[in-house]
Design a protein around this motif. Sequence first.
Motif, PDB file in Angstrom:
ATOM      1  N   VAL A   1       0.807  -1.228   0.000  1.00  0.00           N
ATOM      2  CA  VAL A   1       0.000   0.000   0.000  1.00  0.00           C
ATOM      3  C   VAL A   1       0.838   1.274   0.000  1.00  0.00           C
ATOM      4  O   VAL A   1       0.294   2.378  -0.049  1.00  0.00           O
ATOM      5  CB  VAL A   1      -0.962   0.015   1.208  1.00  0.00           C
ATOM      6  N   GLY A   2       2.172   1.138   0.056  1.00  0.00           N
ATOM      7  CA  GLY A   2       3.028   2.319   0.005  1.00  0.00           C
ATOM      8  C   GLY A   2       3.665   2.623   1.355  1.00  0.00           C
ATOM      9  O   GLY A   2       3.093   2.323   2.411  1.00  0.00           O
ATOM     10  N   PRO A   3       4.845   3.225   1.331  1.00  0.00           N
ATOM     11  CA  PRO A   3       5.569   3.502   2.587  1.00  0.00           C
ATOM     12  C   PRO A   3       4.913   4.575   3.444  1.00  0.00           C
ATOM     13  O   PRO A   3       5.222   4.715   4.629  1.00  0.00           O
ATOM     14  CB  PRO A   3       6.947   3.971   2.096  1.00  0.00           C
ATOM     15  N   GLY A   4       3.997   5.341   2.857  1.00  0.00           N
ATOM     16  CA  GLY A   4       3.363   6.409   3.626  1.00  0.00           C
ATOM     17  C   GLY A   4       2.330   5.903   4.615  1.00  0.00           C
ATOM     18  O   GLY A   4       1.971   6.617   5.551  1.00  0.00           O
ATOM     19  N   PHE A   5       1.863   4.672   4.443  1.00  0.00           N
ATOM     20  CA  PHE A   5       0.839   4.126   5.340  1.00  0.00           C
ATOM     21  C   PHE A   5       1.509   3.493   6.565  1.00  0.00           C
ATOM     22  O   PHE A   5       2.438   2.702   6.437  1.00  0.00           O
ATOM     23  CB  PHE A   5       0.004   3.075   4.617  1.00  0.00           C
ATOM     24  N   LYS A   6       1.039   3.866   7.738  1.00  0.00           N
ATOM     25  CA  LYS A   6       1.598   3.336   8.981  1.00  0.00           C
ATOM     26  C   LYS A   6       0.537   2.557   9.748  1.00  0.00           C
ATOM     27  O   LYS A   6      -0.547   3.062  10.025  1.00  0.00           O
ATOM     28  CB  LYS A   6       2.144   4.472   9.862  1.00  0.00           C
ATOM     29  N   LEU A   7       0.871   1.315  10.084  1.00  0.00           N
ATOM     30  CA  LEU A   7      -0.039   0.464  10.852  1.00  0.00           C
ATOM     31  C   LEU A   7       0.319   0.543  12.324  1.00  0.00           C
ATOM     32  O   LEU A   7       1.488   0.385  12.699  1.00  0.00           O
ATOM     33  CB  LEU A   7       0.069  -0.985  10.374  1.00  0.00           C
ATOM     34  N   THR A   8      -0.687   0.802  13.171  1.00  0.00           N
ATOM     35  CA  THR A   8      -0.468   0.799  14.620  1.00  0.00           C
ATOM     36  C   THR A   8      -0.504  -0.645  15.093  1.00  0.00           C
ATOM     37  O   THR A   8      -1.555  -1.305  15.021  1.00  0.00           O
ATOM     38  CB  THR A   8      -1.551   1.621  15.345  1.00  0.00           C
ATOM     39  N   HIS A   9       0.613  -1.142  15.560  1.00  0.00           N
ATOM     40  CA  HIS A   9       0.705  -2.553  15.929  1.00  0.00           C
ATOM     41  C   HIS A   9       0.071  -2.802  17.293  1.00  0.00           C
ATOM     42  O   HIS A   9       0.333  -2.089  18.262  1.00  0.00           O
ATOM     43  CB  HIS A   9       2.178  -2.987  15.948  1.00  0.00           C
TER      44      HIS A   9
END
Length: 297
Positions: free
Chosen positions: A130-138
Motif C-alpha cells: 500500500v506504500g511507505p506512507g501508510f503506517k499500521l499501529t501494531h
Amino acid sequence: MKHYITPEEHARVQRRRGRQALGFLIVVLVLIGFITVLRAGVGFVADLFDDTEQKQDYEDRLEGLVLFDPMPFDGIGNIDDLTLREAAVWGCIYNIQETQGGFDNYPTDPDTEQLLLPSVDVDAYLAKLVGPGFKLTHKSFEMEDMTVEYDETTQRYKIPVTGSVGYYRATVTRLFKRSGKLHVTVGYIPTASIDDSIINVSSDTPTKYMDYIFERQSGSWYLTGLTESETKPESSIASSAVSDQSVPMAESEVQDAILAAVDSGEASSEAAGAEQEAADTADTAEAAEESTASPAA
C-alpha cells in the motif's frame, strides 16, 4: 585426342571454384545470422508481452488480503481494520515461507513454540503493498478461532501454531490499465471444501474473481481499491446460459394455466358423472322390463 589444360586455365578454374565455395559459405553464414536475429527478435517480443513475472509479484503482494476475502473498498483508509491486520501479518508469514522456504531465521517462544514475527517485517510487507506512507499501529487482535498477541517490549507478534489460515488463495489471471489505474484481476481458489472437512489444496479452479486497483505513486504501483471483476467463473457463465434459455412465464400466464387445469378437472368430473347417471338409468330401465315380463311367463 587429349585435351591439355594450361597452367593458367587450371589456376583460373581453381580460383572460380574457390569463389564459389566462398560464396556458398557466405550464403550459409548470412542465413544462420538471419535465423539467429529472427529468433532473438521473436524472443524479445515474447518477453516484452510476457507478464508472468509481474503476475507472480502481484500474487505475492495480494496473498494476505485474498486469504481473508475482504469486502470491496475505495481507498486504503476505508478497508476494514481487522482485515488489514490479518492481511498484513499472515501475508508477511506466507511471503517469508515463499521467499525463504521456512522460518529458520526467526525465533520462537521457548514456552509455547509460537513464531515471533518482528513488526518491522510486517511494515516492510505492508509498505510494498500500500506504500511507505501508510503506517499500521501494531497491537494484538482477535481472529475467529485464535488470538494474535503483540508484545510491545520486543515489538514482535506471537503467531499461534496452526496448519491453515484463510479461505482462499490467489491466482492473478490478468493485468490491464484503465483510466490511468492498474487493474489486477485475481481468481479466488478455495482452500477448503464447503463443509470445511477436507482441505482442498489440489483445486486450481477459481470460484470468483475480483479486481484489485493500483495507482502509481513515486514511480511504483500501490493498492488503493478493490472492486468486482468483469471476469466470471465458468460455473456462473454456465448457469447464466441455462437461465437465459428458460423464459419465465408471466404472472397472467401462470393464472391462466391454473384456471385451465381447474376447468379441465371440473369438466372431467362432470363427464364422469354424466356417464354414471346414464349407466344407472339404463340399469333401472332393464330392471323394470324384466319385472314386467315376469307375470306373463
